[in-house]
Write a protein that holds these residues in place. Structure first.
Motif, PDB file in Angstrom:
ATOM      1  N   LYS A  24       0.885  -1.148  -0.020  1.00  0.00           N
ATOM      2  CA  LYS A  24      -0.080   0.220   0.125  1.00  0.00           C
ATOM      3  C   LYS A  24       0.819   1.151   0.090  1.00  0.00           C
ATOM      4  O   LYS A  24       0.456   2.241  -0.717  1.00  0.00           O
ATOM      5  CB  LYS A  24      -0.818  -0.187   1.515  1.00  0.00           C
ATOM      6  CG  LYS A  24      -1.855  -1.011   1.262  1.00  0.00           C
ATOM      7  CD  LYS A  24      -2.987  -0.884   2.136  1.00  0.00           C
ATOM      8  CE  LYS A  24      -4.242  -1.800   2.111  1.00  0.00           C
ATOM      9  NZ  LYS A  24      -4.972  -2.191   3.337  1.00  0.00           N
ATOM     10  N   ARG A  25       2.068   1.217   0.738  1.00  0.00           N
ATOM     11  CA  ARG A  25       2.954   2.301   0.934  1.00  0.00           C
ATOM     12  C   ARG A  25       3.559   2.788  -0.605  1.00  0.00           C
ATOM     13  O   ARG A  25       3.505   3.775  -0.950  1.00  0.00           O
ATOM     14  CB  ARG A  25       3.930   1.838   2.176  1.00  0.00           C
ATOM     15  CG  ARG A  25       4.818   3.193   2.305  1.00  0.00           C
ATOM     16  CD  ARG A  25       5.224   3.481   3.515  1.00  0.00           C
ATOM     17  NE  ARG A  25       4.867   2.460   4.473  1.00  0.00           N
ATOM     18  CZ  ARG A  25       5.478   1.991   5.698  1.00  0.00           C
ATOM     19  NH1 ARG A  25       7.198   1.380   5.056  1.00  0.00           N
ATOM     20  NH2 ARG A  25       5.359   0.595   6.036  1.00  0.00           N
ATOM     21  N   LEU A  26       4.103   1.466  -1.304  1.00  0.00           N
ATOM     22  CA  LEU A  26       4.653   1.496  -1.920  1.00  0.00           C
ATOM     23  C   LEU A  26       3.663   2.262  -3.492  1.00  0.00           C
ATOM     24  O   LEU A  26       4.001   2.594  -4.578  1.00  0.00           O
ATOM     25  CB  LEU A  26       5.294   0.168  -3.119  1.00  0.00           C
ATOM     26  CG  LEU A  26       6.088   0.133  -3.914  1.00  0.00           C
ATOM     27  CD1 LEU A  26       6.925   0.808  -3.828  1.00  0.00           C
ATOM     28  CD2 LEU A  26       6.681  -1.491  -4.328  1.00  0.00           C
ATOM     29  N   PHE A  28       1.072   3.670  -3.291  1.00  0.00           N
ATOM     30  CA  PHE A  28       0.959   5.126  -3.071  1.00  0.00           C
ATOM     31  C   PHE A  28       1.675   6.063  -3.109  1.00  0.00           C
ATOM     32  O   PHE A  28       1.313   7.453  -2.864  1.00  0.00           O
ATOM     33  CB  PHE A  28       0.038   5.590  -1.569  1.00  0.00           C
ATOM     34  CG  PHE A  28      -1.479   5.101  -1.671  1.00  0.00           C
ATOM     35  CD1 PHE A  28      -2.113   5.937  -2.252  1.00  0.00           C
ATOM     36  CD2 PHE A  28      -2.121   4.125  -1.189  1.00  0.00           C
ATOM     37  CE1 PHE A  28      -3.966   5.665  -2.723  1.00  0.00           C
ATOM     38  CE2 PHE A  28      -3.459   4.038  -0.875  1.00  0.00           C
ATOM     39  CZ  PHE A  28      -3.884   3.858  -1.589  1.00  0.00           C
ATOM     40  N   SER A  29       2.764   6.222  -3.349  1.00  0.00           N
ATOM     41  CA  SER A  29       4.048   6.608  -3.923  1.00  0.00           C
ATOM     42  C   SER A  29       4.002   7.323  -5.218  1.00  0.00           C
ATOM     43  O   SER A  29       4.658   8.013  -5.392  1.00  0.00           O
ATOM     44  CB  SER A  29       4.963   5.985  -3.424  1.00  0.00           C
ATOM     45  OG  SER A  29       5.453   4.944  -4.704  1.00  0.00           O
ATOM     46  N   PHE A  30       3.156   6.584  -5.919  1.00  0.00           N
ATOM     47  CA  PHE A  30       3.014   6.254  -7.471  1.00  0.00           C
ATOM     48  C   PHE A  30       1.527   6.804  -7.859  1.00  0.00           C
ATOM     49  O   PHE A  30       1.255   7.508  -8.558  1.00  0.00           O
ATOM     50  CB  PHE A  30       3.554   6.250  -8.585  1.00  0.00           C
ATOM     51  CG  PHE A  30       2.871   4.780  -8.535  1.00  0.00           C
ATOM     52  CD1 PHE A  30       1.890   3.671  -9.127  1.00  0.00           C
ATOM     53  CD2 PHE A  30       3.690   3.274  -7.610  1.00  0.00           C
ATOM     54  CE1 PHE A  30       1.557   2.959  -9.413  1.00  0.00           C
ATOM     55  CE2 PHE A  30       2.980   1.928  -7.523  1.00  0.00           C
ATOM     56  CZ  PHE A  30       1.760   1.680  -8.168  1.00  0.00           C
ATOM     57  N   LYS A  32      -1.950   8.350  -6.412  1.00  0.00           N
ATOM     58  CA  LYS A  32      -2.614   9.993  -5.570  1.00  0.00           C
ATOM     59  C   LYS A  32      -4.439   8.969  -5.021  1.00  0.00           C
ATOM     60  O   LYS A  32      -4.947   8.563  -5.624  1.00  0.00           O
ATOM     61  CB  LYS A  32      -3.259  11.064  -6.188  1.00  0.00           C
ATOM     62  CG  LYS A  32      -2.268  10.957  -7.012  1.00  0.00           C
ATOM     63  CD  LYS A  32      -2.435  12.904  -7.561  1.00  0.00           C
ATOM     64  CE  LYS A  32      -1.727  13.018  -8.632  1.00  0.00           C
ATOM     65  NZ  LYS A  32      -2.178  13.379 -10.265  1.00  0.00           N
ATOM     66  N   CYS A  47       1.864  -4.323  -6.961  1.00  0.00           N
ATOM     67  CA  CYS A  47       2.626  -3.936  -6.128  1.00  0.00           C
ATOM     68  C   CYS A  47       2.888  -5.564  -4.423  1.00  0.00           C
ATOM     69  O   CYS A  47       4.084  -5.831  -4.612  1.00  0.00           O
ATOM     70  CB  CYS A  47       2.203  -2.856  -5.012  1.00  0.00           C
ATOM     71  SG  CYS A  47       3.373  -1.352  -5.852  1.00  0.00           S
TER      72      CYS A  47
END
Length: 113
Positions: A24-26, A28-30, A32, A47
């Motif tokens: 999830k963190r990865l 939402f790094s690309f 929005k 991911c």
């Protein structure tokens, strides 16, 4: 199927405690939060697959292949490369949509009550 009793708990523990949050963190790094929810779901699924496939291939190589020699790394890379296409397609076209459908119906039924 003889590997399932060993690999299923490993997969659950990795997914629940490590990979789910990391994916999830990865994602939402690309992505929005304002992006379409469908695309966010696909990004998280991709991911998860990109993280879980090498990890599970590592454990499969460690436990089930004759990897007690100097070629462990090469065998792990080969196992990952062989597993990744199937894991990716299964996640995006098979298990992922099925689980979302089943749990989506279950949540809709719970909301009606």
């Amino acid at each position: 199927l003889h590997e399932l009793p060993i690999m299923a708990p490993i997969a659950f523990i990795l997914e629940f405690f490590v990979v789910g949050k990391l994916a999830k963190r990865l994602a939402f790094s690309f992505m929005k939060p304002t992006d379409r929810p469908q695309f966010i779901t696909y990004a998280i699924s991709i991911c998860i697959c990109c993280i879980m496939c090498p990890l599970m291939s590592f454990f499969a190589t460690l436990f089930f292949k004759d990897s007690h020699n100097a070629n462990f790394f090469a065998m792990w890379v080969q196992t990952t490369a062989m597993n990744y296409p199937t894991a990716f397609l299964w996640q995006l076209c098979g298990a992922g949509p099925l689980v979302r459908f089943v749990f989506g119906k279950g949540l809709a039924a719970m909301k009606k009550k």
